[in-house]
Motif scaffolding. Structure first.
Motif, PDB file in Angstrom:
ATOM      1  N   HIS A   1      53.462  41.785  39.262  1.00  0.00           N
ATOM      2  CA  HIS A   1      53.122  42.617  38.110  1.00  0.00           C
ATOM      3  C   HIS A   1      52.878  41.757  36.873  1.00  0.00           C
ATOM      4  CE1 HIS A   1      54.427  44.928  34.514  1.00  0.00           C
ATOM      5  NE2 HIS A   1      53.751  45.918  35.077  1.00  0.00           N
ATOM      6  N   ASN A   2      53.804  40.841  36.601  1.00  0.00           N
ATOM      7  CA  ASN A   2      53.680  40.006  35.401  1.00  0.00           C
ATOM      8  C   ASN A   2      52.508  39.031  35.493  1.00  0.00           C
ATOM      9  OD1 ASN A   2      55.892  41.293  34.331  1.00  0.00           O
ATOM     10  ND2 ASN A   2      57.341  39.647  34.794  1.00  0.00           N
ATOM     11  N   ILE A   3      52.294  38.476  36.685  1.00  0.00           N
ATOM     12  CA  ILE A   3      51.172  37.549  36.848  1.00  0.00           C
ATOM     13  C   ILE A   3      49.843  38.297  36.727  1.00  0.00           C
ATOM     14  CG2 ILE A   3      50.040  35.944  38.435  1.00  0.00           C
ATOM     15  CD1 ILE A   3      52.850  35.380  39.606  1.00  0.00           C
ATOM     16  N   ALA A   4      49.780  39.520  37.261  1.00  0.00           N
ATOM     17  CA  ALA A   4      48.564  40.329  37.126  1.00  0.00           C
ATOM     18  C   ALA A   4      48.279  40.636  35.659  1.00  0.00           C
ATOM     19  CB  ALA A   4      48.703  41.628  37.923  1.00  0.00           C
ATOM     20  N   ILE A   5      49.325  40.914  34.888  1.00  0.00           N
ATOM     21  CA  ILE A   5      49.140  41.132  33.451  1.00  0.00           C
ATOM     22  C   ILE A   5      48.574  39.867  32.805  1.00  0.00           C
ATOM     23  CG2 ILE A   5      50.392  41.423  31.269  1.00  0.00           C
ATOM     24  CD1 ILE A   5      52.203  43.405  32.683  1.00  0.00           C
ATOM     25  N   MET A   6      49.078  38.708  33.193  1.00  0.00           N
ATOM     26  CA  MET A   6      48.556  37.451  32.642  1.00  0.00           C
ATOM     27  C   MET A   6      47.074  37.279  32.958  1.00  0.00           C
ATOM     28  SD  MET A   6      51.586  34.690  33.437  1.00  0.00           S
ATOM     29  CE  MET A   6      50.640  33.346  32.702  1.00  0.00           C
ATOM     30  N   ILE A   7      46.699  37.524  34.209  1.00  0.00           N
ATOM     31  CA  ILE A   7      45.319  37.282  34.624  1.00  0.00           C
ATOM     32  C   ILE A   7      44.369  38.299  34.002  1.00  0.00           C
ATOM     33  CG2 ILE A   7      43.750  37.112  36.581  1.00  0.00           C
ATOM     34  CD1 ILE A   7      45.848  34.856  36.392  1.00  0.00           C
ATOM     35  N   PHE A   8      44.668  39.579  34.164  1.00  0.00           N
ATOM     36  CA  PHE A   8      43.717  40.622  33.758  1.00  0.00           C
ATOM     37  C   PHE A   8      43.774  40.925  32.262  1.00  0.00           C
ATOM     38  CE2 PHE A   8      44.441  41.487  38.302  1.00  0.00           C
ATOM     39  CZ  PHE A   8      43.126  41.472  38.745  1.00  0.00           C
ATOM     40  N   VAL A   9      44.968  40.940  31.684  1.00  0.00           N
ATOM     41  CA  VAL A   9      45.109  41.270  30.269  1.00  0.00           C
ATOM     42  C   VAL A   9      45.165  39.998  29.414  1.00  0.00           C
ATOM     43  CG1 VAL A   9      46.489  42.487  28.543  1.00  0.00           C
ATOM     44  CG2 VAL A   9      46.324  43.386  30.869  1.00  0.00           C
ATOM     45  N   GLY A  10      46.031  39.075  29.813  1.00  0.00           N
ATOM     46  CA  GLY A  10      46.206  37.864  29.014  1.00  0.00           C
ATOM     47  C   GLY A  10      44.942  37.043  28.886  1.00  0.00           C
ATOM     48  N   PHE A  11      44.406  36.603  30.023  1.00  0.00           N
ATOM     49  CA  PHE A  11      43.179  35.799  29.981  1.00  0.00           C
ATOM     50  C   PHE A  11      42.010  36.609  29.427  1.00  0.00           C
ATOM     51  CE2 PHE A  11      45.164  32.943  33.233  1.00  0.00           C
ATOM     52  CZ  PHE A  11      45.026  31.765  32.509  1.00  0.00           C
TER      53      PHE A  11
ATOM     54  N   SER B   1      38.152  38.363  38.578  1.00  0.00           N
ATOM     55  CA  SER B   1      39.530  38.111  39.019  1.00  0.00           C
ATOM     56  C   SER B   1      39.860  38.912  40.264  1.00  0.00           C
ATOM     57  CB  SER B   1      40.525  38.445  37.903  1.00  0.00           C
ATOM     58  OG  SER B   1      40.389  37.558  36.816  1.00  0.00           O
ATOM     59  N   MET B   2      39.424  40.166  40.318  1.00  0.00           N
ATOM     60  CA  MET B   2      39.710  40.979  41.499  1.00  0.00           C
ATOM     61  C   MET B   2      38.983  40.432  42.720  1.00  0.00           C
ATOM     62  SD  MET B   2      41.811  43.433  41.897  1.00  0.00           S
ATOM     63  CE  MET B   2      42.392  42.761  43.444  1.00  0.00           C
ATOM     64  N   ILE B   3      37.743  39.985  42.528  1.00  0.00           N
ATOM     65  CA  ILE B   3      37.013  39.342  43.626  1.00  0.00           C
ATOM     66  C   ILE B   3      37.772  38.113  44.104  1.00  0.00           C
ATOM     67  CG2 ILE B   3      34.910  38.033  44.157  1.00  0.00           C
ATOM     68  CD1 ILE B   3      33.420  39.976  42.290  1.00  0.00           C
ATOM     69  N   CYS B   4      38.279  37.332  43.156  1.00  0.00           N
ATOM     70  CA  CYS B   4      38.998  36.100  43.508  1.00  0.00           C
ATOM     71  C   CYS B   4      40.300  36.395  44.246  1.00  0.00           C
ATOM     72  CB  CYS B   4      39.286  35.287  42.244  1.00  0.00           C
ATOM     73  SG  CYS B   4      37.823  34.549  41.489  1.00  0.00           S
ATOM     74  N   VAL B   5      40.960  37.491  43.904  1.00  0.00           N
ATOM     75  CA  VAL B   5      42.197  37.842  44.606  1.00  0.00           C
ATOM     76  C   VAL B   5      41.903  38.103  46.080  1.00  0.00           C
ATOM     77  CG1 VAL B   5      44.015  39.581  44.841  1.00  0.00           C
ATOM     78  CG2 VAL B   5      43.398  38.704  42.573  1.00  0.00           C
TER      79      VAL B   5
ATOM     80  N   LEU C   1      49.899  36.726  23.319  1.00  0.00           N
ATOM     81  CA  LEU C   1      51.274  37.225  23.400  1.00  0.00           C
ATOM     82  C   LEU C   1      51.623  37.706  24.804  1.00  0.00           C
ATOM     83  CD1 LEU C   1      51.462  39.094  19.978  1.00  0.00           C
ATOM     84  CD2 LEU C   1      52.524  36.914  20.591  1.00  0.00           C
ATOM     85  N   PHE C   2      50.680  38.379  25.468  1.00  0.00           N
ATOM     86  CA  PHE C   2      50.934  38.778  26.855  1.00  0.00           C
ATOM     87  C   PHE C   2      51.149  37.558  27.743  1.00  0.00           C
ATOM     88  CE2 PHE C   2      49.227  43.070  25.897  1.00  0.00           C
ATOM     89  CZ  PHE C   2      50.176  43.818  26.573  1.00  0.00           C
ATOM     90  N   LEU C   3      50.319  36.545  27.589  1.00  0.00           N
ATOM     91  CA  LEU C   3      50.481  35.321  28.369  1.00  0.00           C
ATOM     92  C   LEU C   3      51.821  34.663  28.075  1.00  0.00           C
ATOM     93  CD1 LEU C   3      46.870  33.850  27.986  1.00  0.00           C
ATOM     94  CD2 LEU C   3      47.929  34.508  30.146  1.00  0.00           C
ATOM     95  N   TRP C   4      52.156  34.570  26.801  1.00  0.00           N
ATOM     96  CA  TRP C   4      53.378  33.884  26.382  1.00  0.00           C
ATOM     97  C   TRP C   4      54.612  34.570  26.975  1.00  0.00           C
ATOM     98  CZ3 TRP C   4      57.940  34.246  23.719  1.00  0.00           C
ATOM     99  CH2 TRP C   4      58.465  33.071  23.168  1.00  0.00           C
ATOM    100  N   ILE C   5      54.628  35.902  26.950  1.00  0.00           N
ATOM    101  CA  ILE C   5      55.794  36.640  27.440  1.00  0.00           C
ATOM    102  C   ILE C   5      55.920  36.559  28.963  1.00  0.00           C
ATOM    103  CG2 ILE C   5      56.766  38.972  27.679  1.00  0.00           C
ATOM    104  CD1 ILE C   5      55.525  39.569  24.895  1.00  0.00           C
ATOM    105  N   CYS C   6      54.797  36.613  29.661  1.00  0.00           N
ATOM    106  CA  CYS C   6      54.835  36.682  31.128  1.00  0.00           C
ATOM    107  C   CYS C   6      54.807  35.319  31.819  1.00  0.00           C
ATOM    108  CB  CYS C   6      53.656  37.518  31.637  1.00  0.00           C
ATOM    109  SG  CYS C   6      53.721  39.256  31.147  1.00  0.00           S
ATOM    110  N   TRP C   7      54.629  34.236  31.066  1.00  0.00           N
ATOM    111  CA  TRP C   7      54.467  32.933  31.700  1.00  0.00           C
ATOM    112  C   TRP C   7      55.629  32.517  32.602  1.00  0.00           C
ATOM    113  CZ3 TRP C   7      49.852  30.456  29.765  1.00  0.00           C
ATOM    114  CH2 TRP C   7      49.468  29.346  30.530  1.00  0.00           C
ATOM    115  N   PRO C   8      56.887  32.815  32.256  1.00  0.00           N
ATOM    116  CA  PRO C   8      57.977  32.435  33.165  1.00  0.00           C
ATOM    117  C   PRO C   8      57.806  32.996  34.578  1.00  0.00           C
ATOM    118  CG  PRO C   8      58.868  33.001  31.024  1.00  0.00           C
ATOM    119  CD  PRO C   8      57.410  33.351  30.980  1.00  0.00           C
ATOM    120  N   SER C   9      57.260  34.207  34.715  1.00  0.00           N
ATOM    121  CA  SER C   9      57.025  34.768  36.047  1.00  0.00           C
ATOM    122  C   SER C   9      55.984  33.969  36.807  1.00  0.00           C
ATOM    123  CB  SER C   9      56.568  36.230  35.933  1.00  0.00           C
ATOM    124  OG  SER C   9      57.606  37.047  35.450  1.00  0.00           O
TER     125      SER C   9
END
Length: 568
Positions: A124-134, A156-160, A290-298
């Motif tokens: 969930h957190n990594i998906a937020i980083m990819i789709f929302v953060g980036f 990104s969805m194609i790449c997944v 901010l989304f990337l920063w918060i979710c990066w630990p995941s």
């Protein structure tokens, strides 16, 4: 406008230049006219004649009523949409076939009756980083927001989907040879797919706004298998320790994208007037940060296993330090003020730096030190290194991926060399870093070469959404600003009417006397230094005109009045 010359006099000189010049030359011989005034008028005549001659040449070359450049940009969009649709459809049919015959849900999904463990939280957190953060991080360009978020979503969805298949295929080749079992699909395999999408999004940051959607799809489809082979060799053959992908994802993705940029230097677009941010787009970009920063630990701990808590804490300590360091260095470099580009990007560098050693660093101070170094180097990269690379070798890096992912990825590799317990493992880290660079550069050269075989965007249409997206009235903003600057300040309604009439006569002097058609408006705005494409002009004319073909005098008066009073 010459000093001491009223707008009416200047407009008269523009609209009747030939007569004035002839009369002025005689008067000049008699000493009646001032030399600077005559030189200015003659220069305007010469410039007007050159402009008309150039327009005639371009219309003759294109065989249409529009400039050759406008015709070319229109054809790129139409042809590329067809080719892109055909390639995407073919790819999707193939993927459906592969998932139908070569993939299956793993036994852990079908047989388990237990609740989901923490793996979905990481997904969930990594998906937020990819789709929302980036996606939102790359919306800083003032006319390229739809493409940043929309292409991130699709590619990104194609790449997944593609990454899940490629990762499993190459790992099975390495462990089982040609005797392939069906590929198990579960949350962990989807996380691997997101990691591949992350590498492609990093590369996308280098070329964003400068490639067609077809070229972007080609880059994604080629980069994923190269990424998977590189990751498989480094982890299973070399024995790389890289829990958060500092080397396999960030370093690889950055230098792959930079190599593609170098292969496409003649399409760099660095001088485009639309290669710039705006305040509202910078705010949206900061949301992505901010989304990337918060979710990066995941992102760093998703595959850390038993060391996940240590990896989480190290990542937080490091990325927090890079945030502080970015503000400190940005303030020093800008005389006490902060640069939004530095804050959007360099504050994240600590997360990259802790990618390879998140499960190895055993003291908080070392994690903070690594983040401080990464944030400092990243900020200096945006301030000095990126402009130097552009000026000396022609490398145009739109998002600064070298500063956020490339150099911090190298710092992460160095941190891991120091943190490992044996010199033998440190040697493996060094080998892996150079192998990853080799794969990134080699793959980037090959991919860039194939992308260059496709038709590319004209520089005038780079960093704009309208080539592939239906855009709203935002495309009026540059034209509105230019028209109001030409109009000037009016204290009464009568002055406003007179001013609008002057602007209308000035514009129609370029061509049609019946009104302002698409070609007239396009040429006029280009002469006002407004970067605008044929498709944008067509939308503007269609929106205002009752005929849909040209803007007559009354329609133009109404339009400019609305602009002046802030209603449009």
């Amino acid at each position: 406008m010459m000093p001491g010359t009223s707008p009416e006099e200047q407009d008269l000189s523009v609209r009747s230049l030939s007569d004035i010049v002839q009369a002025g030359e005689g008067a000049h011989a008699a000493g009646a006219f001032v030399n600077p005034m005559m030189e200015n008028i003659q220069a305007q005549v010469k410039e007007r004649e050159q402009m008309k001659a150039l327009a005639q040449i371009k219309r003759a070359e294109s065989g249409s009523n529009y400039t050759g450049y406008a015709k070319a940009t229109g054809s790129v969009s139409k042809d590329d949409n067809l080719k892109f649709t055909a390639l995407l459809t073919s790819f999707w049919i193939t993927i459906l076939f592969v998932y139908g015959f070569c993939c299956e849900y793993g036994a852990d999904l079908l047989d388990s009756t237990e609740r989901m463990d923490g793996s979905y939280l990481y997904y969930h957190n990594i998906a937020i980083m990819i789709f929302v953060g980036f996606g939102f991080l790359m919306t800083f360009l003032h006319r390229y927001a739809y493409g940043a978020v929309g292409y991130t979503f699709l590619i990104s969805m194609i790449c997944v989907y593609w990454g899940v298949v490629c990762t499993a295929f190459f790992h099975q080749c390495q462990t089982h040879g040609c005797d392939h079992a069906k590929i198990p699909i579960n949350v962990v395999s989807l996380i691997y797919g997101l990691f591949g999408a992350g590498a492609v999004m990093i590369s996308f940051g280098g070329v964003i706004g400068k490639v067609t959607i077809l070229q972007l799809l080609i880059m994604a489809l080629l980069e994923i298998p190269i990424f998977c082979v590189n990751e498989m060799l480094l982890v299973t053959k070399i024995g790389l320790v890289d829990v958060g992908g500092a080397i396999t994802i960030h370093l690889f993705g950055a230098y792959f994208g930079l190599t593609v940029c170098m292969m496409r230097k003649k399409y760099a677009g660095g001088s485009s007037p639309d290669n710039k941010p705006s305040i509202d787009h910078d705010i949206f970009s900061m949301i992505g940060t901010l989304f990337l920063w918060i979710c990066w630990p995941s992102f760093n701990c998703a595959l850390a296993g038993e060391m996940e808590q240590l990896t989480i804490v190290n990542t937080i300590m490091s990325i927090g330090a890079s945030c502080v360091a970015a503000f400190i260095v940005s303030g020093f470099l800008n005389h006490g003020k902060f640069d939004m580009v530095h804050i959007q990007n360099a504050t994240l560098a600590g997360g990259v730096a802790m990618g390879a050693a998140g499960d190895l660093v055993s003291a908080p101070a070392w994690a903070m030190f690594a983040g401080t170094c990464a944030g400092t180097v990243s900020t200096l990269g945006f301030k000095y290194i990126q402009p130097w690379l552009h000026d000396h070798i022609g490398l145009h890096d739109t998002c600064g991926i070298h500063n956020l992912h490339g150099m911090p990825g190298i710092i992460g590799a160095i941190v891991s060399m120091i943190a490992v317990e044996s010199s033998e493992q440190a040697s493996k880290q060094v080998q892996a870093m150079f192998i990853a660079l080799g794969f990134a550069i080699g793959g980037g050269v090959f991919t860039g070469f194939l992308m260059n075989l496709c038709q590319s965007i004209d520089e005038a249409d780079m960093f704009k959404d309208d080539l592939y997206w239906e855009t709203s009235r935002g495309y009026w903003r540059p034209a509105r600003k230019a028209l109001l600057e030409r109009l000037g300040r009016c204290s009464t309604e009568e002055e406003l009417e007179q001013g609008i009439e002057r602007v209308y006569l000035d514009l129609t002097d370029h061509g049609s006397k019946k009104g302002i058609d698409t070609h007239v408006l396009e040429m006029s705005l280009h002469n006002m230094n407004v970067s605008i494409s044929k498709s944008e002009v067509e939308k503007m004319v269609a929106e205002v005109s009752t005929s849909g073909k040209h803007i007559d005098k009354s329609e133009f008066h109404t339009l400019v009045k609305d602009m002046y009073h802030g209603r449009y």
